[in-house]
Design a protein around this motif. Structure first.
Motif, PDB file in Angstrom:
ATOM      1  N   GLU A  81      43.386  54.247  39.265  1.00  0.00           N
ATOM      2  CA  GLU A  81      41.931  54.105  39.093  1.00  0.00           C
ATOM      3  C   GLU A  81      41.507  54.586  37.701  1.00  0.00           C
ATOM      4  O   GLU A  81      40.731  53.913  37.012  1.00  0.00           O
ATOM      5  CB  GLU A  81      41.217  54.905  40.177  1.00  0.00           C
ATOM      6  N   LYS A  82      42.012  55.726  37.310  1.00  0.00           N
ATOM      7  CA  LYS A  82      41.667  56.303  36.012  1.00  0.00           C
ATOM      8  C   LYS A  82      42.089  55.380  34.855  1.00  0.00           C
ATOM      9  O   LYS A  82      41.399  55.292  33.844  1.00  0.00           O
ATOM     10  CB  LYS A  82      42.352  57.664  35.875  1.00  0.00           C
ATOM     11  N   LEU A  83      43.214  54.676  35.024  1.00  0.00           N
ATOM     12  CA  LEU A  83      43.732  53.785  33.985  1.00  0.00           C
ATOM     13  C   LEU A  83      43.297  52.328  34.177  1.00  0.00           C
ATOM     14  O   LEU A  83      43.870  51.430  33.577  1.00  0.00           O
ATOM     15  CB  LEU A  83      45.264  53.900  33.938  1.00  0.00           C
ATOM     16  N   LYS A  84      42.311  52.101  35.035  1.00  0.00           N
ATOM     17  CA  LYS A  84      41.720  50.773  35.269  1.00  0.00           C
ATOM     18  C   LYS A  84      42.726  49.766  35.833  1.00  0.00           C
ATOM     19  O   LYS A  84      42.746  48.621  35.461  1.00  0.00           O
ATOM     20  CB  LYS A  84      41.080  50.248  33.988  1.00  0.00           C
ATOM     21  N   ARG A  85      43.519  50.260  36.787  1.00  0.00           N
ATOM     22  CA  ARG A  85      44.431  49.393  37.539  1.00  0.00           C
ATOM     23  C   ARG A  85      43.886  49.279  38.957  1.00  0.00           C
ATOM     24  O   ARG A  85      43.201  50.158  39.438  1.00  0.00           O
ATOM     25  CB  ARG A  85      45.832  49.992  37.616  1.00  0.00           C
ATOM     26  N   ALA A 114      47.585  60.508  47.494  1.00  0.00           N
ATOM     27  CA  ALA A 114      46.894  59.486  46.696  1.00  0.00           C
ATOM     28  C   ALA A 114      46.863  59.756  45.198  1.00  0.00           C
ATOM     29  O   ALA A 114      46.064  59.166  44.486  1.00  0.00           O
ATOM     30  CB  ALA A 114      45.492  59.250  47.231  1.00  0.00           C
ATOM     31  N   THR A 115      47.750  60.584  44.678  1.00  0.00           N
ATOM     32  CA  THR A 115      47.771  60.845  43.243  1.00  0.00           C
ATOM     33  C   THR A 115      48.039  59.564  42.459  1.00  0.00           C
ATOM     34  O   THR A 115      47.458  59.347  41.395  1.00  0.00           O
ATOM     35  CB  THR A 115      48.833  61.917  42.897  1.00  0.00           C
ATOM     36  N   LEU A 122      52.159  63.126  35.562  1.00  0.00           N
ATOM     37  CA  LEU A 122      53.397  62.394  35.817  1.00  0.00           C
ATOM     38  C   LEU A 122      53.096  60.953  36.207  1.00  0.00           C
ATOM     39  O   LEU A 122      53.670  60.011  35.654  1.00  0.00           O
ATOM     40  CB  LEU A 122      54.190  63.091  36.925  1.00  0.00           C
ATOM     41  N   LEU A 123      52.164  60.772  37.144  1.00  0.00           N
ATOM     42  CA  LEU A 123      51.822  59.429  37.593  1.00  0.00           C
ATOM     43  C   LEU A 123      51.079  58.635  36.522  1.00  0.00           C
ATOM     44  O   LEU A 123      51.255  57.427  36.400  1.00  0.00           O
ATOM     45  CB  LEU A 123      51.010  59.482  38.890  1.00  0.00           C
ATOM     46  N   GLU A 133      43.564  69.966  40.683  1.00  0.00           N
ATOM     47  CA  GLU A 133      44.027  68.740  41.339  1.00  0.00           C
ATOM     48  C   GLU A 133      44.830  69.023  42.614  1.00  0.00           C
ATOM     49  O   GLU A 133      45.208  68.118  43.330  1.00  0.00           O
ATOM     50  CB  GLU A 133      44.832  67.865  40.374  1.00  0.00           C
ATOM     51  N   PHE A 134      45.092  70.283  42.912  1.00  0.00           N
ATOM     52  CA  PHE A 134      45.886  70.673  44.069  1.00  0.00           C
ATOM     53  C   PHE A 134      45.181  70.301  45.376  1.00  0.00           C
ATOM     54  O   PHE A 134      44.016  70.616  45.580  1.00  0.00           O
ATOM     55  CB  PHE A 134      46.143  72.185  44.022  1.00  0.00           C
ATOM     56  N   THR A 135      45.902  69.610  46.261  1.00  0.00           N
ATOM     57  CA  THR A 135      45.333  69.202  47.550  1.00  0.00           C
ATOM     58  C   THR A 135      45.975  69.927  48.730  1.00  0.00           C
ATOM     59  O   THR A 135      45.491  69.846  49.842  1.00  0.00           O
ATOM     60  CB  THR A 135      45.525  67.694  47.792  1.00  0.00           C
TER      61      THR A 135
END
Length: 179
Positions: free
Chosen positions: A173-177, A166-167, A143-144, A131-133
């Motif tokens: 997005e992953k949690l459908k928000r 954008a984390t 954490l997020l 996940e490192f950018t």
């Protein structure tokens, strides 16, 4: 002024999480108390992490940040079942109240759903993980995900005014928000 704008657009059941380092957290808490009200302070979360130190340091290595959590009102979202952590040995604890151990028989605690996290979170920063950018202040996705999962419901809008890499948006997005 940005905090006043955020307070204005936040829905009544909404929360704000302000991440800062320990050198400024006490000042920012006073500002947040003024904007959101002292009674809407929910928690101070200490985010702990590990990293390299130096044998020549003359003080303790600074490896934690502060996250101040406030709600807009007394009716905030807290999805405790979405953020539970597994018990250490896979089994529920036996209480440990003052005066001796008390066996907990309430199904909410004995079905192995896990416990609600304490206010200190040991979530590692992946130095070169997938996940490192390369963004200098990037936060771990875990954490997020915990913050977004705890304080919003599917379909809610999540705002990160300083978005960075954008984390927060990825977690939303992953949690459908929406974000």
């Amino acid at each position: 002024i940005r905090l006043l704008e955020m307070h204005r657009v936040l829905k009544d059941t909404g929360s704000i999480y302000l991440h800062c380092d320990p050198t400024m957290s006490h000042y920012l808490k006073i500002v947040l108390d003024c904007v959101f009200g002292e009674t809407n302070f929910r928690n101070e979360i200490v985010w702990c992490y590990y990293g390299p130190g130096s044998p020549h340091m003359k003080q303790f290595n600074r490896k934690h940040d502060i996250i101040l959590w406030y709600s807009k009102s007394t009716a905030w979202v807290f999805n405790k079942n979405d953020i539970r952590l597994p018990y250490k040995d896979g089994r529920p604890h036996t209480g440990g109240f003052k005066g001796g151990d008390v066996q907990i028989t309430d199904e909410r605690y004995t079905k192995g759903a896990g416990k609600i996290p304490e206010t200190w979170w040991n979530i590692a920063i992946a130095a070169r993980g997938k996940e490192f950018t390369g963004y200098p202040t990037q936060k771990p996705l875990a954490l997020l995900e915990r913050i977004v999962g705890a304080s919003s419901n599917e379909g809610d809008v999540v705002l990160d005014p300083f978005c960075g890499c954008a984390t927060t948006c990825i977690a939303a997005e992953k949690l459908k928000r929406q974000w």
